[in-house]
Design a protein around this motif. Structure first.
Motif, PDB file in Angstrom:
ATOM      1  N   ARG A   4       8.541  19.556   0.627  1.00  0.00           N
ATOM      2  CA  ARG A   4       8.089  18.080   0.916  1.00  0.00           C
ATOM      3  C   ARG A   4       7.043  18.192   1.926  1.00  0.00           C
ATOM      4  N   THR A   5       5.877  17.662   1.747  1.00  0.00           N
ATOM      5  CA  THR A   5       4.967  17.423   2.585  1.00  0.00           C
ATOM      6  C   THR A   5       5.248  16.059   3.713  1.00  0.00           C
ATOM      7  N   SER A   6       4.512  15.910   4.523  1.00  0.00           N
ATOM      8  CA  SER A   6       4.766  14.638   5.495  1.00  0.00           C
ATOM      9  C   SER A   6       4.184  13.404   4.440  1.00  0.00           C
ATOM     10  N   THR A   7       4.593  12.065   4.881  1.00  0.00           N
ATOM     11  CA  THR A   7       4.424  10.701   4.296  1.00  0.00           C
ATOM     12  C   THR A   7       3.067  10.434   4.979  1.00  0.00           C
ATOM     13  N   GLN A   8       2.213   9.937   4.158  1.00  0.00           N
ATOM     14  CA  GLN A   8       0.731   9.596   4.678  1.00  0.00           C
ATOM     15  C   GLN A   8       1.101   8.015   4.302  1.00  0.00           C
ATOM     16  N   GLN A   9       1.097   7.336   5.414  1.00  0.00           N
ATOM     17  CA  GLN A   9       1.423   5.934   5.490  1.00  0.00           C
ATOM     18  C   GLN A   9       0.066   4.911   5.271  1.00  0.00           C
ATOM     19  N   ASP A  10       0.307   4.079   4.130  1.00  0.00           N
ATOM     20  CA  ASP A  10      -0.579   2.970   3.923  1.00  0.00           C
ATOM     21  C   ASP A  10      -1.780   3.470   3.576  1.00  0.00           C
ATOM     22  N   THR A  11      -2.050   4.313   2.593  1.00  0.00           N
ATOM     23  CA  THR A  11      -3.208   4.721   2.301  1.00  0.00           C
ATOM     24  C   THR A  11      -3.330   5.190   0.669  1.00  0.00           C
ATOM     25  N   ILE A  17       4.338  13.295  -6.816  1.00  0.00           N
ATOM     26  CA  ILE A  17       4.004  12.434  -5.860  1.00  0.00           C
ATOM     27  C   ILE A  17       4.762  11.429  -5.639  1.00  0.00           C
ATOM     28  N   PHE A  18       5.368  10.771  -4.602  1.00  0.00           N
ATOM     29  CA  PHE A  18       6.170   9.881  -4.678  1.00  0.00           C
ATOM     30  C   PHE A  18       5.753   8.639  -3.651  1.00  0.00           C
ATOM     31  N   ASP A  19       5.942   7.419  -3.845  1.00  0.00           N
ATOM     32  CA  ASP A  19       5.845   6.171  -2.910  1.00  0.00           C
ATOM     33  C   ASP A  19       7.103   6.085  -2.198  1.00  0.00           C
ATOM     34  N   GLU A  20       7.193   6.247  -0.829  1.00  0.00           N
ATOM     35  CA  GLU A  20       8.406   6.446   0.014  1.00  0.00           C
ATOM     36  C   GLU A  20       8.634   4.882   0.315  1.00  0.00           C
ATOM     37  N   ASP A  21      10.049   4.672   0.033  1.00  0.00           N
ATOM     38  CA  ASP A  21      10.483   3.188   0.404  1.00  0.00           C
ATOM     39  C   ASP A  21      11.674   3.361   1.420  1.00  0.00           C
ATOM     40  N   LYS A  22      11.448   2.439   2.210  1.00  0.00           N
ATOM     41  CA  LYS A  22      12.208   2.722   3.511  1.00  0.00           C
ATOM     42  C   LYS A  22      13.675   2.146   3.236  1.00  0.00           C
ATOM     43  N   SER A  23      13.898   1.453   2.497  1.00  0.00           N
ATOM     44  CA  SER A  23      15.262   0.725   2.145  1.00  0.00           C
ATOM     45  C   SER A  23      16.271   1.883   1.534  1.00  0.00           C
ATOM     46  N   PRO A  24      17.521   2.222   2.077  1.00  0.00           N
ATOM     47  CA  PRO A  24      18.272   3.045   1.371  1.00  0.00           C
ATOM     48  C   PRO A  24      18.537   2.761  -0.147  1.00  0.00           C
ATOM     49  N   LEU A  25      18.716   1.225  -0.126  1.00  0.00           N
ATOM     50  CA  LEU A  25      19.022   0.897  -1.570  1.00  0.00           C
ATOM     51  C   LEU A  25      17.862   1.021  -2.569  1.00  0.00           C
ATOM     52  N   VAL A  74       0.873  -1.093  -0.023  1.00  0.00           N
ATOM     53  CA  VAL A  74       0.047  -0.013  -0.075  1.00  0.00           C
ATOM     54  C   VAL A  74       0.914   1.200   0.054  1.00  0.00           C
ATOM     55  N   PRO A  75       0.670   2.140  -0.970  1.00  0.00           N
ATOM     56  CA  PRO A  75       1.626   3.295  -1.080  1.00  0.00           C
ATOM     57  C   PRO A  75       1.754   4.183   0.192  1.00  0.00           C
ATOM     58  N   ASP A  76       2.988   4.614   0.489  1.00  0.00           N
ATOM     59  CA  ASP A  76       3.267   5.647   1.534  1.00  0.00           C
ATOM     60  C   ASP A  76       3.542   6.979   0.590  1.00  0.00           C
ATOM     61  N   THR A  77       2.589   7.787   0.517  1.00  0.00           N
ATOM     62  CA  THR A  77       2.734   8.939  -0.402  1.00  0.00           C
ATOM     63  C   THR A  77       3.030  10.139   0.338  1.00  0.00           C
ATOM     64  N   TYR A  78       4.036  10.877  -0.527  1.00  0.00           N
ATOM     65  CA  TYR A  78       4.305  12.418   0.016  1.00  0.00           C
ATOM     66  C   TYR A  78       4.475  13.459  -1.253  1.00  0.00           C
ATOM     67  N   CYS A  79       4.332  14.494  -1.050  1.00  0.00           N
ATOM     68  CA  CYS A  79       4.389  15.656  -2.416  1.00  0.00           C
ATOM     69  C   CYS A  79       5.275  16.090  -2.352  1.00  0.00           C
ATOM     70  N   MET A  80       6.009  16.601  -3.505  1.00  0.00           N
ATOM     71  CA  MET A  80       7.182  17.449  -3.548  1.00  0.00           C
ATOM     72  C   MET A  80       6.473  18.866  -4.461  1.00  0.00           C
ATOM     73  N   LEU A  81       6.160  20.030  -3.673  1.00  0.00           N
ATOM     74  CA  LEU A  81       5.889  21.083  -4.233  1.00  0.00           C
ATOM     75  C   LEU A  81       6.756  22.149  -4.419  1.00  0.00           C
ATOM     76  N   SER A  82       6.679  23.006  -5.771  1.00  0.00           N
ATOM     77  CA  SER A  82       7.678  24.137  -6.088  1.00  0.00           C
ATOM     78  C   SER A  82       6.962  25.178  -6.868  1.00  0.00           C
ATOM     79  N   LEU A  83       7.290  26.220  -7.082  1.00  0.00           N
ATOM     80  CA  LEU A  83       7.012  27.191  -7.748  1.00  0.00           C
ATOM     81  C   LEU A  83       8.224  27.827  -8.544  1.00  0.00           C
ATOM     82  N   GLY A  84       7.980  27.609 -10.090  1.00  0.00           N
ATOM     83  CA  GLY A  84       8.870  28.025 -10.804  1.00  0.00           C
ATOM     84  C   GLY A  84      10.070  27.410 -10.716  1.00  0.00           C
ATOM     85  N   ALA A  85      11.349  28.283 -10.438  1.00  0.00           N
ATOM     86  CA  ALA A  85      12.624  27.704 -10.440  1.00  0.00           C
ATOM     87  C   ALA A  85      13.066  27.602  -8.979  1.00  0.00           C
TER      88      ALA A  85
END
Length: 877
Positions: free
Chosen positions: A363-370, A395-403, A347-358
Motif C-alpha cells: 500500500r502507498t500513502s494516502t493523498q488527502q483531498d486531491t 485505487i481506493f478512497d480512504e474512509d476514516k470511519s471504522p464502520l 474530495v477523495p483521499d486516495t491510496y494505491c494497492m500494488l501487487s505482482l502475480g500472487a
C-alpha cells in the motif's frame, strides 16, 4: 483443417479411445495421467509442425502479394512525386522508443515461438474428462475440506461433481526456454544452453457442476447450499525441462498458472437468501479459500512437478530460478472526481494497492483531498518469476470511519512484458465492475537482476524502506535413511528464517508417507522457498538465544540463521508421530564465504543416520547499468585460472572436499564429414579427446591432470568408454574437454572444447556437453560420466531389507552386469555404487587364451546368477 480432426472425425475412433481409457484406468489408475502428458508433448509437437508449415505458407503467399503491391505503388508514386515519402512524426517516436529500450526489453519484444489454437489438447481433455472429473473431485475434497472445517462457520462437501463440460485450452504459444550463464532465460544462447520447451496457453473451464456444501452453525443448526456454476479462467504454463538426448528426452514436466486465475461461483439452494443475509461471509470465505489454495499450489512461484525420467531427474536441474526483481511505482493519478454528499462535498483521499502475480499487496500513502494524487517518491520491490506475470493496481478512497469501508475507485492490470515493451512507463485507465471509469493511473517499472555479487547488501542505493537488496533461495530436495519403520515414517522438513525476530518466516515441505510410488525412508520433497532481503532484516541483531528453543539463531555478526528441522508426523498405519528427528543451522556468514554464495550439500541431521539434500543461495541485486559494468570488468579479467574458478559449481569451498572420482569419456556425436583436396574427397573425422581435470585453490596455480583418449578412425559417432580415477577437491575442480580430428599428414584439426564443474558433473552422473569454438556452438557433442568412488555404506533399520544399494536407490534402475567381449576383451562386471545406475568397472584381458576366457565367463555367470534383480546378457566370446 482442424487440429481436433485427428481424433474427432471418426465416431468409432472416439468410442475406442474412451473404451481404452476406461480399461487402462481400471488396471492402472495413474496411467492416464502419464499417457496424457506423453501424448500432449508428442502430439503437440506434430500438430505444431503442421500448423507452422501451413502458417509459413500463408505468410509467404501474403508477403509475395504485398511485395507486388508495394512495387506497383512505388513505381506509381515515383511517377507522380519523384521522391519517396519521409517518416511521419509517429514513426520517429516509435523509432526513438525502440532505440531507448534496453537489451533485455528488446528480447521481450521478439519473444520467438510457435502459435497454436489449443484444439488438440482440448480434444484430448474431452476424451479424458470422465476420469478427470472423478480424480479432480477427489483431490478438491482432500485439499479444501481441512481448510473449510477451520472457518468460523465450518463447511464440508456432501456432494461434489464437476459436470460434463471439460476444460478447454486456447491461444497456445510454444517457445524454447534458454539459459545463459547468468540465468537470464530471455538471452538467446547457443544450442547447448536450451533448458527446455515451454507451452503457454489459456485455460477456460465454464463448468455446470453439481456441488453441495453444508454449513454447521451449531449442532442443531445446519444449512446446505450448492454451487451450480463454477468458472475458472487463467494463463497456464507447461514447462518440459530439462531436455536430454536419451528417451524419453523430457526429464520432468512442470505446470502452473502464471497469474492467479479468475474464479467465479454461482450458488443455489432454498435457504440461500437467508444464509446470505445472516452468513454472507461464508460465500466470500469459500471463494477466498479456493483462490488461496490455487495460489499456494499452482500459481508462480509455485509449480507442480511430475518427473518423467527418474533415472536422470534432479530437482536442482528442474528448478527454474527467478528472473530478477522489479521496482514498481504508481507515479500519479488523474480524473478522480469530487463526490457530492448531503452536507458536504467529499474530495477523495486516495491510496494505491500494488501487487505482482500472487504476491501480497503493498500500500502507498494516502493523498488527502486531491483529485490528482502523486506517489512518485514511493516504490515497491517484487521478485519476478516470469515476464508474463501481471502488475495489479487498485485505487481506493480512504474512509476514516471504522464502520464505513474504503470505496474502490477502480483497478487496472498489465503484464511486465507489455510494460517493458513500451519503455517501462505507461498510463492505464481504471475499470470498475467491468466498465471504464475515466480515471487513470501512471505506472513505471525498473528491472533488476539477481547476481552472485553482494555489493547491494550494503549499498545505500538499496537501503530505502521496504526496498530489497538481496534474496535467499532455499531448496529442499530429498531426505535419506529415515531411521524409522517404513509404515511409521511420514516426514516433512520445516525451514525457519530469523526465528524469534520481527522478520521471522517459517516454511514447510509436503509430508511424504508410505504410499505406492513413494519411498517413505528416502522421501523426495522437491520444494523451493524464497526469503527476500531488506537492509532492515540484515541490521536486525538476533544474537540472543531463542527462548523457545534455547538455540542461537544468529551468526557471530548478528545475521539471522536458517534452521532446517526434520519432523515425523502420524504414520499411515495410525502410529503416533515421532516429532523432531534432528535439525541443523546455516548462517549468513556461511553463505558469504561459500563459492558464489551457494551451498549445495547432503548433510547429516539428527543422530539416527538421516540426511537432507538441500541448496541455499544468497543473491545480491544489480541494475541494468551495474550488470553491464560488471560484465565488462569480468571480460577484462578473464583468464584460464579465473575461468576455471568462476565456472565451478556453487558449493561450500571453505571445507576440503577431497574425493576419489572416476571420469569416463563415453561417446560423441554430430561430427561431420568434410571435403578435402582438389577432388573434394570425403574426409570422415578421426576423433580423439584430451580430457583434463583442473583443480586448485583460488590463489594457487591450478593443477591439471588427465589423459588423451585413443583415436576412433572414420566415425562421426565415436565411442571411447575410457576411464581414469582422480583424487581431487570436488568443490574447486572442473573438467575440460578438447576434441581434435587427427591428421597423419599435417596438423590435427581442433574441433572444440567444453567445460563443466566437477560438482555439477557428480550430481548429473551422465551428461552431454556441446563443444564450443570461442562462444559459438559447433553442433558436436560429447557424453561424459562421472561417479564417486568413496560413497559411504548405507545404514539400514532392522525392519528394512538389505538390498538397498545407495542413498538414491529409489531413483535407481536394476544394476546391469554384462559378461562378454568388447574389442577383443572380456568384461567381468564389478559393481560400483551409483545413485542413478550401476556402473561397470571393466577388468580386461586379451582374449588369446580361450580356456582363461571360458573360465572368466563361467565365473561371471555364477556370480550374476546369485544376485537378485541382476540381468545376465550372454555374449559369444
Amino acid at each position: 483443417m482442424s487440429n481436433a480432426s485427428f481424433i474427432t472425425d471418426e465416431s468409432s475412433g472416439t468410442e475406442s479411445i474412451a473404451a481404452l481409457c476406461a480399461e487402462e484406468e481400471r488396471s492402472s489408475p495413474g496411467l492416464l495421467r502419464d499417457a496424457a502428458l506423453i501424448l500432449m508433448s508428442a502430439g503437440i509437437t506434430y500438430v505444431m509442425v503442421c500448423l507452422h508449415r501451413h502458417h509459413r505458407h500463408l505468410q509467404d503467399t501474403k508477403r509475395d502479394r504485398e511485395e507486388a503491391e508495394e512495387s506497383a505503388n512505388a513505381s506509381g508514386n515515383e511517377n507522380k512525386k519523384g521522391s519517396p515519402k519521409g517518416p511521419t512524426i509517429q514513426e520517429d517516436q516509435l523509432a526513438t522508443s525502440a532505440a531507448s529500450l534496453s537489451k533485455s526489453c528488446k528480447m521481450l519484444v521478439q519473444q520467438p515461438g510457435e502459435q497454436a489454437t489449443g484444439a488438440f489438447i482440448s480434444a484430448v481433455l474431452n476424451q479424458l474428462w470422465d476420469h478427470m472429473n472423478i480424480a479432480i473431485s477427489n483431490t478438491i475434497k482432500q485439499i479444501l475440506e481441512p481448510t473449510l472445517k477451520d472457518l468460523p462457520v465450518p463447511l464440508h462437501f456432501t456432494r461434489l461433481d464437476l459436470g460434463n463440460i471439460p476444460i478447454k485450452t486456447q491461444n497456445m504459444l510454444i517457445h524454447p526456454v534458454n539459459l545463459s550463464n547468468d540465468g537470464d532465460i530471455l538471452t538467446p544462447t547457443i544450442k547447448q544452453s536450451q533448458a527446455g520447451v515451454q507451452i503457454d496457453m489459456d485455460i477456460i473451464w465454464d463448468g455446470n457442476c453439481d456441488i453441495t456444501l453444508q454449513a454447521t452453525v451449531s449442532k442443531s443448526a445446519k444449512f446446505s447450499f450448492g454451487v451450480q456454476h463454477l468458472k475458472v479462467k487463467g494463463r497456464m504454463l507447461i514447462l518440459l525441462s530439462p531436455l536430454t538426448t536419451e528417451l524419453p528426452v523430457i526429464t520432468a514436466v512442470q505446470y502452473g498458472f502464471t497469474n492467479p486465475p479468475e474464479v467465479s461461483l454461482q450458488f443455489k439452494g432454498a435457504l440461500l437468501g437467508t444464509l446470505t443475509k445472516k452468513f454472507g461471509y461464508v460465500q466470500t470465505a469459500l471463494l477466498n479459500v479456493i483462490q488461496s489454495t490455487l495460489s499456494s499450489m499452482l500459481v508462480l512461484p509455485m509449480r507442480m512437478v511430475l518427473p518423467m525420467d527418474l533415472g536422470s531427474y534432479d530437482y536442482l536441474d528442474v528448478y527454474q530460478p527467478p528472473v530478477g526483481m522489479i521496482r514498481v511505482r504508481a507515479l500519479k493519478g488523474r480524473g478522480f472526481t469530487v463526490l457530492k454528499k448531503v452536507f458536504v462535498n467529499d474530495v477523495p483521499d486516495t491510496y494505491c494497492m500494488l501487487s505482482l502475480g500472487a504476491s501480497d499487496g503493498k500500500r502507498t500513502s494516502t493523498q488527502q483531498d486531491t483529485c490528482n494524487p502523486s506517489w512518485k517518491d514511493e516504490s515497491f520491490d517484487f521478485i519476478l518469476y516470469d515476464y508474463d506475470q501481471k502488475i495489479y493496481v487498485q485505487i481506493f478512497d480512504e474512509d476514516k470511519s471504522p464502520l464505513d469501508p474504503d470505496d474502490e475507485l477502480g483497478k487496472a492490470e498489465i503484464s511486465v512484458r507489455e510494460l517493458m515493451k513500451i519503455g517501462g512507463t505507461t498510463e492505464l485507465e481504471l475499470m470498475l465492475d467491468g466498465k471504464k471509469t475515466g480515471c487513470y493511473v501512471t505506472l513505471s517499472v525498473e528491472m533488476f537482476y539477481l547476481s552472485d555479487q553482494l555489493q547491494s547488501l550494503s549499498s545505500i542505493h538499496y537501503m530505502g524502506k521496504g526496498n530489497l537488496c538481496g534474496l535467499y533461495t532455499i531448496v529442499v530436495t530429498q531426505a535419506f535413511n529415515i531411521p524409522l519403520p517404513r509404515v511409521e515414517a511420514a516426514t516433512y522438513v520445516k525451514v525457519q528464517y530469523g526465528h524469534g525476530g520481527s522478520f521471522e518466516k517459517t516454511f514447510y515441505t509436503g509430508t511424504v508417507a508410505d504410499y505406492p510410488g513413494f519411498d517413505a525412508l528416502n522421501p523426495m520433497f522437491d520444494q523451493v522457498f524464497y526469503v527476500p532481503i531488506t537492509a532492515e532484516m540484515l541490521k536486525e541483531n538476533l544474537s540472543t538465544p531463542s527462548e523457545a528453543s534455547g538455540k542461537n539463531t544468529a551468526d557471530d555478526n548478528g545475521h539471522t540463521c536458517i534452521v532446517f528441522t526434520l519432523i515425523d508426523a502420524e504414520g499411515v498405519d495410525g502410529s503416533k508421530g515421532h516429532g523432531e528427528l534432528g535439525s541443523f543451522t546455516l548462517t549468513h556468514d556461511n553463505l558469504v564465504r561459500a563459492c558464489k554464495h551457494t551451498i549445495t550439500e547432503t548433510r547429516p541431521i539428527g543422530n539416527g543416520g538421516a540426511k537432507i539434500e538441500f541448496r541455499v543461495v544468497l543473491n545480491g541485486i544489480q541494475s541494468e547499468e551495474e550488470k553491464l559494468l560488471w560484465e565488462e570488468e569480468q571480460k577484462k579479467r578473464k583468464s584460464l585460472h579465473v575461468a576455471g574458478v568462476n565456472n565451478l559449481d556453487p558449493l561450500l569451498v571453505d571445507i576440503d572436499h577431497k574425493e576419489r572420482v572416476r571420469v569416463t569419456a563415453l561417446r560423441g556425436r554430430g561430427f561431420t564429414v568434410r571435403k578435402r583436396g582438389p577432388i573434394k574427397k570425403d574426409d570422415v573425422p578421426d576423433v580423439y579427446m584430451r580430457v583434463s581435470v583442473i583443480s586448485g585453490e583460488e590463489n594457487d596455480e591450478p593443477q591439471q591432470m588427465g589423459w588423451r583418449t585413443r583415436t576412433i578412425k572414420d566415425d562421426t559417432m565415436p565411442q571411447w568408454s575410457e576411464s581414469q580415477d582422480f583424487t581431487i577437491d570436488t568443490a574447486r575442480s572442473f573438467i575440460r574437454i578438447d576434441a581434435h580430428d587427427e591428421n597423419r599428414k599435417g596438423k590435427d584439426v581442433y574441433l572444440g572444447s567444453a567445460e563443466v564443474s566437477m560438482a555439477h558433473a557428480l550430481r548429473k552422473r551422465m551428461m552431454e556437453l556441446e563443444l564450443l569454438q570461442g562462444t559459438s556452438g559447433t553442433g558436436f557433442f560429447i557424453t561424459l560420466k562421472v561417479v564417486p568412488l568413496d560413497e559411504p555404506a548405507i545404514s539400514h533399520t532392522e525392519n528394512e531389507s538389505k538390498d538397498v544399494v545407495g542413498p538414491l536407490a529409489v531413483k535407481s534402475s536394476p544394476p546391469q552386469f554384462h559378461i562378454g567381449d568388447v574389442y577383443g576383451t572380456i568384461e567381468v562386471g564389478t559393481e560400483v555404487i551409483d545413485n542413478d545406475e550401476a556402473t561397470i568397472v571393466s577388468t580386461t584381458s586379451t582374449s588369446t587364451d580361450k580356456k582363461k576366457s571360458s573360465k572368466l565367463k563361467r565365473l561371471g555367470k555364477k556370480l550374476t546368477s546369485r544376485l537378485p534383480g541382476i540381468h545376465h546378457h550372454d555374449h559369444d566370446s
